[in-house]
Design a protein around this motif. Structure first.
Motif, PDB file in Angstrom:
ATOM      1  N   ARG A   1       0.819  -1.210   0.000  1.00 21.43           N
ATOM      2  CA  ARG A   1       0.000   0.000   0.000  1.00 21.43           C
ATOM      3  C   ARG A   1       0.859   1.269   0.000  1.00 21.43           C
ATOM      4  O   ARG A   1       1.815   1.358   0.763  1.00 21.43           O
ATOM      5  N   TYR A   2       0.483   2.242  -0.827  1.00 23.49           N
ATOM      6  CA  TYR A   2       1.138   3.548  -0.772  1.00 23.49           C
ATOM      7  C   TYR A   2       0.235   4.671  -1.296  1.00 23.49           C
ATOM      8  O   TYR A   2       0.615   5.842  -1.265  1.00 23.49           O
ATOM      9  N   LEU A   3      -0.981   4.330  -1.730  1.00 23.01           N
ATOM     10  CA  LEU A   3      -1.874   5.334  -2.306  1.00 23.01           C
ATOM     11  C   LEU A   3      -2.741   6.016  -1.244  1.00 23.01           C
ATOM     12  O   LEU A   3      -3.193   5.379  -0.289  1.00 23.01           O
ATOM     13  N   ALA A   4      -2.967   7.295  -1.429  1.00 24.13           N
ATOM     14  CA  ALA A   4      -3.988   8.018  -0.683  1.00 24.13           C
ATOM     15  C   ALA A   4      -5.195   8.129  -1.613  1.00 24.13           C
ATOM     16  O   ALA A   4      -5.209   8.954  -2.527  1.00 24.13           O
ATOM     17  N   VAL A   5      -6.168   7.264  -1.425  1.00 26.30           N
ATOM     18  CA  VAL A   5      -7.342   7.232  -2.302  1.00 26.30           C
ATOM     19  C   VAL A   5      -8.363   8.239  -1.803  1.00 26.30           C
ATOM     20  O   VAL A   5      -8.840   8.159  -0.668  1.00 26.30           O
ATOM     21  N   ASN A   6      -8.683   9.212  -2.655  1.00 30.09           N
ATOM     22  CA  ASN A   6      -9.633  10.269  -2.328  1.00 30.09           C
ATOM     23  C   ASN A   6     -10.871  10.098  -3.202  1.00 30.09           C
ATOM     24  O   ASN A   6     -10.782  10.183  -4.430  1.00 30.09           O
TER      25      ASN A   6
ATOM     26  N   VAL B   1     -10.159  -2.832  -7.114  1.00 25.52           N
ATOM     27  CA  VAL B   1      -9.096  -2.220  -7.919  1.00 25.52           C
ATOM     28  C   VAL B   1      -8.206  -1.294  -7.097  1.00 25.52           C
ATOM     29  O   VAL B   1      -6.978  -1.326  -7.223  1.00 25.52           O
ATOM     30  N   PHE B   2      -8.824  -0.461  -6.237  1.00 30.32           N
ATOM     31  CA  PHE B   2      -8.064   0.593  -5.578  1.00 30.32           C
ATOM     32  C   PHE B   2      -7.814   0.376  -4.086  1.00 30.32           C
ATOM     33  O   PHE B   2      -6.739   0.698  -3.584  1.00 30.32           O
ATOM     34  N   PHE B   3      -8.805  -0.122  -3.368  1.00 28.54           N
ATOM     35  CA  PHE B   3      -8.692  -0.144  -1.908  1.00 28.54           C
ATOM     36  C   PHE B   3      -7.570  -1.051  -1.427  1.00 28.54           C
ATOM     37  O   PHE B   3      -7.013  -0.832  -0.351  1.00 28.54           O
ATOM     38  N   CYS B   4      -7.236  -2.069  -2.221  1.00 35.58           N
ATOM     39  CA  CYS B   4      -6.173  -2.993  -1.812  1.00 35.58           C
ATOM     40  C   CYS B   4      -4.802  -2.312  -1.837  1.00 35.58           C
ATOM     41  O   CYS B   4      -3.843  -2.818  -1.252  1.00 35.58           O
ATOM     42  N   ARG B   5      -4.699  -1.156  -2.510  1.00 39.04           N
ATOM     43  CA  ARG B   5      -3.437  -0.410  -2.571  1.00 39.04           C
ATOM     44  C   ARG B   5      -3.485   0.872  -1.726  1.00 39.04           C
ATOM     45  O   ARG B   5      -2.539   1.651  -1.715  1.00 39.04           O
TER      46      ARG B   5
ATOM     47  N   ILE C   1     -10.839   9.768  -7.205  1.00 40.39           N
ATOM     48  CA  ILE C   1     -11.900   9.010  -7.867  1.00 40.39           C
ATOM     49  C   ILE C   1     -13.224   9.716  -7.630  1.00 40.39           C
ATOM     50  O   ILE C   1     -13.514  10.176  -6.520  1.00 40.39           O
ATOM     51  N   SER C   2     -14.016   9.812  -8.672  1.00 37.29           N
ATOM     52  CA  SER C   2     -15.356  10.389  -8.583  1.00 37.29           C
ATOM     53  C   SER C   2     -16.221   9.726  -9.649  1.00 37.29           C
ATOM     54  O   SER C   2     -15.731   8.876 -10.404  1.00 37.29           O
ATOM     55  N   PRO C   3     -17.481  10.086  -9.745  1.00 35.22           N
ATOM     56  CA  PRO C   3     -18.307   9.504 -10.811  1.00 35.22           C
ATOM     57  C   PRO C   3     -17.788   9.771 -12.221  1.00 35.22           C
ATOM     58  O   PRO C   3     -18.168   9.085 -13.167  1.00 35.22           O
ATOM     59  N   ARG C   4     -16.867  10.755 -12.348  1.00 37.01           N
ATOM     60  CA  ARG C   4     -16.390  11.126 -13.676  1.00 37.01           C
ATOM     61  C   ARG C   4     -14.871  11.006 -13.832  1.00 37.01           C
ATOM     62  O   ARG C   4     -14.342  11.288 -14.899  1.00 37.01           O
ATOM     63  N   HIS C   5     -14.184  10.605 -12.782  1.00 38.70           N
ATOM     64  CA  HIS C   5     -12.717  10.605 -12.845  1.00 38.70           C
ATOM     65  C   HIS C   5     -12.171   9.387 -12.116  1.00 38.70           C
ATOM     66  O   HIS C   5     -12.595   9.086 -10.996  1.00 38.70           O
ATOM     67  N   PHE C   6     -11.196   8.699 -12.735  1.00 37.15           N
ATOM     68  CA  PHE C   6     -10.637   7.483 -12.146  1.00 37.15           C
ATOM     69  C   PHE C   6      -9.112   7.493 -12.230  1.00 37.15           C
ATOM     70  O   PHE C   6      -8.519   6.940 -13.147  1.00 37.15           O
TER      71      PHE C   6
ATOM     72  N   ASP D   1      -9.083   1.969 -17.928  1.00 34.81           N
ATOM     73  CA  ASP D   1     -10.331   1.201 -18.049  1.00 34.81           C
ATOM     74  C   ASP D   1     -10.465   0.316 -16.813  1.00 34.81           C
ATOM     75  O   ASP D   1     -10.300  -0.902 -16.871  1.00 34.81           O
ATOM     76  N   TRP D   2     -10.789   0.931 -15.683  1.00 32.56           N
ATOM     77  CA  TRP D   2     -10.721   0.258 -14.392  1.00 32.56           C
ATOM     78  C   TRP D   2     -11.745  -0.863 -14.216  1.00 32.56           C
ATOM     79  O   TRP D   2     -11.577  -1.736 -13.366  1.00 32.56           O
TER      80      TRP D   2
END
Length: 337
Positions: A32-37, A77-81, A281-286, A292-293
């Motif tokens: 893990r190293y991401l700050a997922v917002n 896809v994202f939370f594991c990182r 991440i938002s409804p319009r941005h990944f 292609d997540w």
């Protein structure tokens, strides 16, 4: 996990080469190293005068609700990182009906720290308890005024009573969940700055763990548009010094610039890694363009864009070369404990 100690470590570790080497190793080892917002809904129930939700042209572009059926895939896809999951970055997450599910998925994926940023006006006892039981680690509450009239003036459509009730409910549940954190983010301008003299008179009864004092920033054609805080230059340092003493007495972590001069600091060496750890991440941005997540994993896409190579290349760049790269100024404040 103490995210503030981690931020403090990042700020005081000046060598960007070591930082990027560490991130590269974490990436290669699938750590893990991401700050997922994550903004699950592009809307807000308030119209704060310093916020882009008072910019009609900007608000027209803010559309979308994240589909509930995609939450599981998002988590895979994202939370594991994610080292940290921040729910609510520029909109109001309590408008999202499946908010508790996001927290639950974060905990299921063993995200070490899950935080919610909110104006608190839609929080009630039931929702607060539900979020905490699902695994929320921190409530971050936005505040733009100390007094009722000032608060409701700057935070259009807000209720001072609802705000205080939410803080009271969070303080109460902290008696049961001792690791839960309460953070207040106070955004100041020249008109609400001096009210900070009485911040603890009004809010000292609540169990605050972290207080951030941050200056107004231009984020669109907002209703309040006086961004000049130069008149505060003679009083700022003394004000922050007094708040620092009070925070120390109360065991509160203070996030603030200790001097007025540092507020406008152009270069922040701590921000070099921002573009490589921040994931929005938002409804319009990944996260990244062309990701292609729904059909690609994080590792598959990273390999496609040579993410590992890009990370490693920064280890061999000089500070001067790094300063030439476009990077958002982040963590431009002191962490005072």
């Amino acid at each position: 996990m103490n995210v503030y100690q981690l931020l403090k470590f990042n700020r005081y570790l000046k060598n960007h080469r070591i930082k990027f080497l560490g991130i590269w190793l974490l990436h290669k080892l699938n750590k893990r190293y991401l700050a997922v917002n994550f903004d699950p809904v592009m809307a807000c129930n308030l119209r704060c005068k310093m916020c882009y939700f008072t910019d009609e042209n900007y608000v027209r572009k803010l559309k979308g609700i994240f589909p509930e059926e995609d939450l599981e895939r998002l988590a895979d896809v994202f939370f594991c990182r994610a080292l940290k999951l921040q729910i609510g970055c520029g909109t109001e997450p309590t408008l999202y009906k499946q908010l508790s599910k996001i927290v639950a998925l974060g905990r299921k994926k063993k995200v070490p720290y899950i935080s919610l940023t909110t104006n608190a006006n839609l929080l009630n006892k039931e929702l607060i308890r539900d979020l905490v039981i699902e695994g929320l680690d921190e409530f971050t509450i936005s505040l733009h005024g100390v007094y009722k009239e000032e608060y409701e003036e700057f935070m259009g459509k807000a209720s001072y009573e609802k705000f205080n009730n939410a803080l009271n409910e969070i303080s109460n549940i902290k008696k049961e969940f001792h690791n839960l954190k309460l953070r207040i983010n106070y955004t100041f301008n020249k008109d609400n700055f001096y009210s900070l003299n009485h911040f603890f008179d009004n809010f000292g009864k609540f169990k605050i763990d972290v207080l951030q004092i941050r200056p107004i920033k231009k984020i669109g054609e907002t209703e309040y548009n006086n961004f000049d805080i130069s008149s505060l230059s003679n009083d700022y340092d003394a004000m922050i010094a007094n708040i620092e003493k009070e925070c120390f007495t109360r065991g509160i972590t203070l996030l603030a610039n200790k001097s007025f001069n540092s507020l406008t600091k152009e270069n922040n060496l701590s921000s070099f890694i921002y573009n490589y750890t921040y994931c929005y991440i938002s409804p319009r941005h990944f996260w990244k363009k062309d990701f292609d997540w729904k059909n690609e994993s994080f590792n598959e896409f990273s390999k496609k864009i040579n993410w590992s190579k890009d990370l490693l290349s920064k280890v061999f760049k000089s500070k001067e070369q790094m300063l030439e790269l476009e990077s958002k100024i982040s963590l431009n404040y002191d962490i005072i404990e």
